[in-house]
Structures are given as structure tokens and as C-alpha cells.
Scaffold this active site. Structure first.
Site, PDB file in Angstrom:
ATOM      1  N   ARG A   9       0.883  -1.072   0.022  1.00  0.00           N
ATOM      2  CA  ARG A   9      -0.097   0.103  -0.163  1.00  0.00           C
ATOM      3  C   ARG A   9       0.869   1.502  -0.062  1.00  0.00           C
ATOM      4  NH1 ARG A   9      -4.009   2.517   4.770  1.00  0.00           N
ATOM      5  NH2 ARG A   9      -5.236   3.984   3.228  1.00  0.00           N
ATOM      6  N   HIS A  10       0.326   2.357  -0.460  1.00  0.00           N
ATOM      7  CA  HIS A  10       1.129   3.663  -0.661  1.00  0.00           C
ATOM      8  C   HIS A  10       1.357   4.273   0.644  1.00  0.00           C
ATOM      9  CE1 HIS A  10      -2.488   5.819   0.311  1.00  0.00           C
ATOM     10  NE2 HIS A  10      -3.143   5.126  -0.680  1.00  0.00           N
ATOM     11  N   ARG A  59       0.330   8.923  -5.270  1.00  0.00           N
ATOM     12  CA  ARG A  59       0.799   8.575  -4.215  1.00  0.00           C
ATOM     13  C   ARG A  59       1.117   6.993  -4.023  1.00  0.00           C
ATOM     14  NH1 ARG A  59      -4.804   8.986  -4.543  1.00  0.00           N
ATOM     15  NH2 ARG A  59      -6.445   7.293  -3.802  1.00  0.00           N
ATOM     16  N   GLU A  83      -7.200   3.128  -7.072  1.00  0.00           N
ATOM     17  CA  GLU A  83      -8.196   2.735  -5.971  1.00  0.00           C
ATOM     18  C   GLU A  83      -9.718   2.774  -6.464  1.00  0.00           C
ATOM     19  OE1 GLU A  83      -9.121   1.428  -3.270  1.00  0.00           O
ATOM     20  OE2 GLU A  83      -8.080   2.777  -1.742  1.00  0.00           O
ATOM     21  N   HIS A 151      -3.435   0.520  -3.489  1.00  0.00           N
ATOM     22  CA  HIS A 151      -4.365   1.175  -2.704  1.00  0.00           C
ATOM     23  C   HIS A 151      -4.954   0.441  -1.662  1.00  0.00           C
ATOM     24  CE1 HIS A 151      -3.723   4.614  -5.233  1.00  0.00           C
ATOM     25  NE2 HIS A 151      -3.746   3.701  -6.251  1.00  0.00           N
TER      26      HIS A 151
END
Length: 206
Positions: A9-10, A59, A83, A151
């Protein structure tokens, strides 16, 4: 078949810090998020990553760039890894959404597979991301280790689909903290979850 897939995940954004639904808004990492990305890259440096595929949203891509810089692995972007679209909820806090769409938000929080106004459902976004991951795996070399940077919501949904949890299993896995990661390895015609929610930040594993 690939050796493993690392789902990362970012790092944190200002929207994360403010508790805002990001959806597909292209929000960059904040300073903490960049620090988290560097720490995650260091933690994963010895994982033998051969290839990195990232959501094209800033991101995630910034997080993937930190991983690519540390590992030397090739990096590419795939918009299918974005996302979940939350439509009109995008940019709003949970309390703001509750004032306008209380029933829809309650349904969302209960796990009902519904679409936010103008958005997509969890199953729709999971199907999109699973299709992307399967295509990435199909194009990979044998015994490669892949990193997919995306995401929280879609990584959880995609992992549940790949593990065969399906509709009844939705929500069994938690949403990973910023720069948390999980590892899947293949076994015959399915996948095995080796870890979930690992992080270089002890405060993120709470």
C-alpha cells in the site's frame, strides 16, 4: 509461475491524515508518506523483487519509485490498479458523508456491496484489480518476485478474491496501514497468504 507477489500500500497523504475518502483523486504523498515509502523500500530490499507494477496515481507511484530506486527493479504503471472510485464521496470526511448520505454510509460500513453515489462497488473494483494482477502474473517470468503497489481498499479486495474468499469472505482481511504489505505465493491453482499487514513502522501494526 511467479515465486511470489508482494502487495504494497502507498504511504500517507494529507487526505489520509485528515480522514478523507481519496478514491481516485490524485493526491501526492506528504512528508511522512515519503519517509514511510523509503522505510518500506529498505524493509523489502532483500525480497528479490524483479518487477514493480504500480497504480498510476501519484501516491502509489511515488511509493513504487522509492522501492524501484532501492531494489533496481523495473517499474511500470497500470491505471487498472487505481483505488476504488467513491464518486461523490471523494474528498469528504466520514462525518461530512454521514450528513448527506447517512443510509448509504451505514450500508457501506456494514459491508454491504453497494456503490457510493457515482462510484463503483467493492466487488467491481476488486474484479478490476484482480484482472490486472492476473495479467501481470501471466506476463511474468518463472520464479519472478513481483511487487504490486496500489491502495488499501483494492489490495484487500483483490487479495480476498485471489485467496478464494469471495463474497462471503469479504472483509476478512483488514485494510493495511500506509506502506503496509502482504505476500502471496502460488500453490497449484490457488494462492497462499504468507503475511498480511507487515510494516517497517511498529506503530502501524496495532
Amino acid at each position: 509461475m511467479v515465486a511470489s507477489i508482494i502487495l504494497l500500500r502507498h504511504g500517507q497523504t494529507d487526505y489520509n491524515a485528515e480522514g478523507r475518502f481519496q478514491g481516485q483523486a490524485d493526491i501526492p504523498l506528504n512528508e511522512l508518506g515519503r519517509s514511510q515509502a523509503r522505510a518500506a523500500a529498505e524493509a523489502l530490499a532483500g525480497s528479490g523483487i524483479d518487477r514493480i507494477v504500480s497504480s498510476d496515481l501519484a501516491r502509489a507511484y511515488e511509493t513504487a519509485q522509492a522501492l524501484a530506486a532501492r531494489t533496481g527493479a523495473g517499474l511500470e504503471a497500470d491505471p487498472l490498479l487505481r483505488e476504488i472510485s467513491v464518486g461523490e464521496w471523494q474528498g469528504r470526511t466520514r462525518s461530512e458523508i454521514a450528513e448527506i448520505w447517512p443510509d448509504q454510509l451505514a450500508a457501506w460500513q456494514s459491508g454491504v456491496d453497494m456503490r457510493p453515489p457515482g462510484g463503483e462497488s467493492r466487488r467491481e473494483s476488486s474484479a478490476r484489480v484482480v484482472a490486472a494482477i492476473r495479467e501481470i502474473v501471466a506476463g511474468a517470468g518463472a520464479e519472478e518476485t513481483l511487487a504490486v503497489v496500489a491502495h488499501g481498499a483494492v489490495l484487500r479486495g483483490a487479495a480476498e478474491e485471489l485467496l478464494g474468499l469471495g463474497r462471503e469472505g469479504a472483509g476478512y482481511l483488514g485494510v493495511m496501514a500506509n506502506c503496509g504489505y502482504g505476500v502471496l505465493t502460488p500453490r497449484r491453482d490457488t494462492w497462499v497468504l504468507r503475511s498480511w499487514g507487515a510494516s517497517s513502522d511498529p506503530a502501524a501494526i496495532a
